[in-house]
Design a protein around this motif. Structure first.
Motif, PDB file in Angstrom:
ATOM      1  N   PHE A 170      -0.923  10.299   3.814  1.00 49.11           N
ATOM      2  CA  PHE A 170      -2.288  10.809   3.888  1.00 49.11           C
ATOM      3  C   PHE A 170      -3.089  10.335   2.678  1.00 49.11           C
ATOM      4  CE2 PHE A 170       0.057  13.592   6.635  1.00 49.11           C
ATOM      5  CZ  PHE A 170      -0.845  13.971   7.623  1.00 49.11           C
ATOM      6  N   HIS A 171      -4.190   9.640   2.950  1.00 50.79           N
ATOM      7  CA  HIS A 171      -5.031   9.107   1.883  1.00 50.79           C
ATOM      8  C   HIS A 171      -6.498   9.467   2.059  1.00 50.79           C
ATOM      9  CE1 HIS A 171      -1.536   6.781   0.672  1.00 50.79           C
ATOM     10  NE2 HIS A 171      -1.425   6.364   1.920  1.00 50.79           N
ATOM     11  N   ASN A 172      -6.903   9.786   3.285  1.00 52.61           N
ATOM     12  CA  ASN A 172      -8.302  10.092   3.543  1.00 52.61           C
ATOM     13  C   ASN A 172      -8.391  11.015   4.752  1.00 52.61           C
ATOM     14  OD1 ASN A 172     -11.172   9.969   3.461  1.00 52.61           O
ATOM     15  ND2 ASN A 172     -11.099   7.814   2.833  1.00 52.61           N
ATOM     16  N   ILE A 173      -9.601  11.472   5.044  1.00 50.42           N
ATOM     17  CA  ILE A 173      -9.773  12.442   6.128  1.00 50.42           C
ATOM     18  C   ILE A 173      -9.404  11.846   7.485  1.00 50.42           C
ATOM     19  CG2 ILE A 173     -12.215  11.954   6.614  1.00 50.42           C
ATOM     20  CD1 ILE A 173     -10.597  15.457   6.245  1.00 50.42           C
ATOM     21  N   ASP A 174      -9.580  10.533   7.642  1.00 46.95           N
ATOM     22  CA  ASP A 174      -9.226   9.899   8.912  1.00 46.95           C
ATOM     23  C   ASP A 174      -7.723   9.956   9.179  1.00 46.95           C
ATOM     24  OD1 ASP A 174     -11.825   9.306   9.571  1.00 46.95           O
ATOM     25  OD2 ASP A 174     -11.764   7.300   8.661  1.00 46.95           O
ATOM     26  N   ASP A 175      -6.928  10.012   8.106  1.00 47.69           N
ATOM     27  CA  ASP A 175      -5.477  10.130   8.279  1.00 47.69           C
ATOM     28  C   ASP A 175      -5.117  11.497   8.860  1.00 47.69           C
ATOM     29  OD1 ASP A 175      -4.939   7.564   7.240  1.00 47.69           O
ATOM     30  OD2 ASP A 175      -5.069   8.336   5.189  1.00 47.69           O
ATOM     31  N   VAL A 176      -5.863  12.515   8.500  1.00 50.51           N
ATOM     32  CA  VAL A 176      -5.624  13.846   9.077  1.00 50.51           C
ATOM     33  C   VAL A 176      -5.938  13.812  10.571  1.00 50.51           C
ATOM     34  CG1 VAL A 176      -6.151  16.300   8.931  1.00 50.51           C
ATOM     35  CG2 VAL A 176      -6.294  14.878   6.871  1.00 50.51           C
ATOM     36  N   ARG A 177      -7.053  13.184  10.898  1.00 45.73           N
ATOM     37  CA  ARG A 177      -7.463  13.093  12.303  1.00 45.73           C
ATOM     38  C   ARG A 177      -6.427  12.314  13.128  1.00 45.73           C
ATOM     39  NH1 ARG A 177     -12.097  11.708  11.078  1.00 45.73           N
ATOM     40  NH2 ARG A 177     -13.149  13.723  11.312  1.00 45.73           N
ATOM     41  N   ARG A 178      -5.839  11.301  12.510  1.00 45.60           N
ATOM     42  CA  ARG A 178      -4.885  10.442  13.221  1.00 45.60           C
ATOM     43  C   ARG A 178      -3.497  11.061  13.313  1.00 45.60           C
ATOM     44  NH1 ARG A 178      -1.540   6.552  10.969  1.00 45.60           N
ATOM     45  NH2 ARG A 178      -2.607   6.823   8.965  1.00 45.60           N
ATOM     46  N   LEU A 179      -3.033  11.656  12.214  1.00 43.21           N
ATOM     47  CA  LEU A 179      -1.655  12.126  12.141  1.00 43.21           C
ATOM     48  C   LEU A 179      -1.479  13.597  12.513  1.00 43.21           C
ATOM     49  CD1 LEU A 179      -0.709  10.331   8.795  1.00 43.21           C
ATOM     50  CD2 LEU A 179       0.019   9.704  11.103  1.00 43.21           C
ATOM     51  N   LYS A 180      -2.549  14.365  12.434  1.00 44.46           N
ATOM     52  CA  LYS A 180      -2.490  15.770  12.836  1.00 44.46           C
ATOM     53  C   LYS A 180      -3.638  16.040  13.811  1.00 44.46           C
ATOM     54  CE  LYS A 180      -0.329  17.518   8.550  1.00 44.46           C
ATOM     55  NZ  LYS A 180       0.852  18.253   9.040  1.00 44.46           N
ATOM     56  N   PRO A 181      -3.601  15.413  14.979  1.00 45.50           N
ATOM     57  CA  PRO A 181      -4.716  15.536  15.923  1.00 45.50           C
ATOM     58  C   PRO A 181      -5.006  16.991  16.291  1.00 45.50           C
ATOM     59  CG  PRO A 181      -2.749  14.627  16.992  1.00 45.50           C
ATOM     60  CD  PRO A 181      -2.487  14.612  15.522  1.00 45.50           C
ATOM     61  N   GLY A 182      -6.292  17.319  16.250  1.00 44.83           N
ATOM     62  CA  GLY A 182      -6.716  18.679  16.582  1.00 44.83           C
ATOM     63  C   GLY A 182      -6.872  19.594  15.380  1.00 44.83           C
ATOM     64  N   TYR A 183      -6.280  19.227  14.245  1.00 44.89           N
ATOM     65  CA  TYR A 183      -6.293  20.122  13.082  1.00 44.89           C
ATOM     66  C   TYR A 183      -7.698  20.263  12.492  1.00 44.89           C
ATOM     67  CZ  TYR A 183      -3.551  22.559   9.422  1.00 44.89           C
ATOM     68  OH  TYR A 183      -2.975  23.493   8.590  1.00 44.89           O
ATOM     69  N   LEU A 184      -8.426  19.160  12.389  1.00 49.42           N
ATOM     70  CA  LEU A 184      -9.782  19.233  11.834  1.00 49.42           C
ATOM     71  C   LEU A 184     -10.700  20.009  12.765  1.00 49.42           C
ATOM     72  CD1 LEU A 184     -10.250  15.669  10.322  1.00 49.42           C
ATOM     73  CD2 LEU A 184      -9.514  17.767   9.175  1.00 49.42           C
ATOM     74  N   GLU A 185     -10.565  19.787  14.069  1.00 47.69           N
ATOM     75  CA  GLU A 185     -11.378  20.532  15.030  1.00 47.69           C
ATOM     76  C   GLU A 185     -11.062  22.027  14.956  1.00 47.69           C
ATOM     77  OE1 GLU A 185     -11.110  16.306  16.292  1.00 47.69           O
ATOM     78  OE2 GLU A 185      -9.663  17.803  15.601  1.00 47.69           O
ATOM     79  N   ALA A 186      -9.767  22.349  14.795  1.00 44.68           N
ATOM     80  CA  ALA A 186      -9.367  23.747  14.668  1.00 44.68           C
ATOM     81  C   ALA A 186      -9.930  24.361  13.387  1.00 44.68           C
ATOM     82  CB  ALA A 186      -7.843  23.859  14.681  1.00 44.68           C
ATOM     83  N   THR A 187     -10.004  23.552  12.327  1.00 43.92           N
ATOM     84  CA  THR A 187     -10.541  24.031  11.056  1.00 43.92           C
ATOM     85  C   THR A 187     -12.012  24.397  11.186  1.00 43.92           C
ATOM     86  OG1 THR A 187      -8.945  22.784   9.731  1.00 43.92           O
ATOM     87  CG2 THR A 187     -11.043  23.341   8.674  1.00 43.92           C
ATOM     88  N   VAL A 188     -12.797  23.540  11.831  1.00 46.62           N
ATOM     89  CA  VAL A 188     -14.207  23.852  12.061  1.00 46.62           C
ATOM     90  C   VAL A 188     -14.334  25.096  12.929  1.00 46.62           C
ATOM     91  CG1 VAL A 188     -16.353  23.042  13.123  1.00 46.62           C
ATOM     92  CG2 VAL A 188     -14.950  21.465  11.774  1.00 46.62           C
ATOM     93  N   ASP A 189     -13.540  25.172  13.978  1.00 45.47           N
ATOM     94  CA  ASP A 189     -13.573  26.319  14.877  1.00 45.47           C
ATOM     95  C   ASP A 189     -13.234  27.612  14.127  1.00 45.47           C
ATOM     96  OD1 ASP A 189     -13.713  27.304  17.722  1.00 45.47           O
ATOM     97  OD2 ASP A 189     -11.663  27.918  17.250  1.00 45.47           O
ATOM     98  N   TRP A 190     -12.221  27.554  13.260  1.00 42.71           N
ATOM     99  CA  TRP A 190     -11.802  28.746  12.502  1.00 42.71           C
ATOM    100  C   TRP A 190     -12.940  29.234  11.613  1.00 42.71           C
ATOM    101  CZ3 TRP A 190     -11.192  31.143   7.897  1.00 42.71           C
ATOM    102  CH2 TRP A 190     -10.239  32.152   7.796  1.00 42.71           C
TER     103      TRP A 190
END
Length: 287
Positions: A170-190
């Motif tokens: 993990f080096h940038n926010i796009d890595d989160v989107r790629r490697l943990k799909p759905g996590y960023l969307e869940a974070t906004v939703d939370w």
């Protein structure tokens, strides 16, 4: 550099506190005495875990208390627990703050148009480990989300524990989107919905709820460190904040180890925890 904690009072009561000690066993402030950097040249930061993942108790650094121990937030005379808004159980990351940072309520952010929320900057650790309350971790910054909370800027910095076995990927926010799909969307939703069960409207975001990248996030963290420097040196008004510390050189708020110990000893002795209200396990559903 190592740190430890000392619990005072009974967990799940208003008197409960978690104090911090340095490697010498001397009491310190997690807000002011723990260095912001674990490795400045590599932009690795320290973070204080206030709320372990999957738990509900709204623990926070007591910014207005001497030595700033962790304590549970209180609303309307009751201890505050974050609701389970389906499908989220409690906090969905290890949640905490970066020490020696401050979101200045006198400063209007040029990007969000809102002032700071008067707290250290928040972090959401997406690593696999469920941390313990008061644990100090070293984190790599990946990006940030700009929550607008009742007209104040409340940055949420996405980080990963450097000790996580996957941290090297993990080096940038796009890595989160790629490697943990759905996590960023869940974070906004939370963050959008977590106050709705308390009768409040959904939260809003700057940048249309889009995450800013690593460089933007690191610059944001560093700017809050500069605001903290002004705070701890009395170059700006502290207001109700307590800036008592034991290790910040040249700070007019610095105290002796003996004074710090007297603060801790004046609090309640530790004891067995009170039961958590059964309502904490309730689920809330809405579209």
């Amino acid at each position: 550099m190592s740190f430890s904690v000392e619990e005072r009072g009974r967990p799940n009561t208003k008197e409960y506190r978690v104090f911090f000690k340095n490697s010498e066993g001397k009491y310190i402030s997690p807000f002011h005495d723990i260095p912001i950097y674990a490795n400045e040249s590599e932009n690795i930061f320290h973070a204080v875990v206030e709320v372990p993942r999957w738990t509900n108790a709204k623990m926070e650094i007591g910014t207005k208390d001497p030595l700033n121990p962790l304590k549970q937030d209180v609303k309307k005379e009751n201890l505050r627990y974050v609701a389970n808004v389906f499908p989220h159980k409690g906090y969905i990351w290890n949640y905490g703050a970066i020490p020696q940072t401050w979101e200045d309520p006198h400063h209007q952010d040029s990007d969000t148009g809102c002032v700071g929320d008067n707290d250290p900057i928040d972090i959401c650790d997406i690593g696999n480990k469920v941390c313990s309350r008061g644990e100090i971790i070293k984190v790599k910054v990946l990006g940030t989300l700009a929550l607008i909370d009742e007209g104040e800027t409340d940055w949420k910095v996405i980080v990963i524990n450097t000790e996580d076995p996957e941290a090297g990927e993990f080096h940038n926010i796009d890595d989160v989107r790629r490697l943990k799909p759905g996590y960023l969307e869940a974070t906004v939703d939370w963050f959008r919905r977590y106050k709705v069960p308390d009768g409040k409207p959904e939260n809003q975001f700057a940048f249309n709820g889009e995450f800013k990248d690593r460089d933007f996030a690191i610059n944001t963290v560093k700017s809050t460190h500069e605001f903290w420097k002004a705070l701890i040196s009395k170059q700006t008004s502290a207001g109700e904040l307590n800036c008592m510390n034991t290790g910040v050189s040249n700070s007019p708020f610095r105290c002796s180890s003996e004074e710090a110990e007297s603060v801790v000893k004046s609090t309640c002795d530790s004891g067995p925890e009170d039961p958590v209200p059964s309502s904490v396990d309730k689920w809330f559903y809405y579209e």
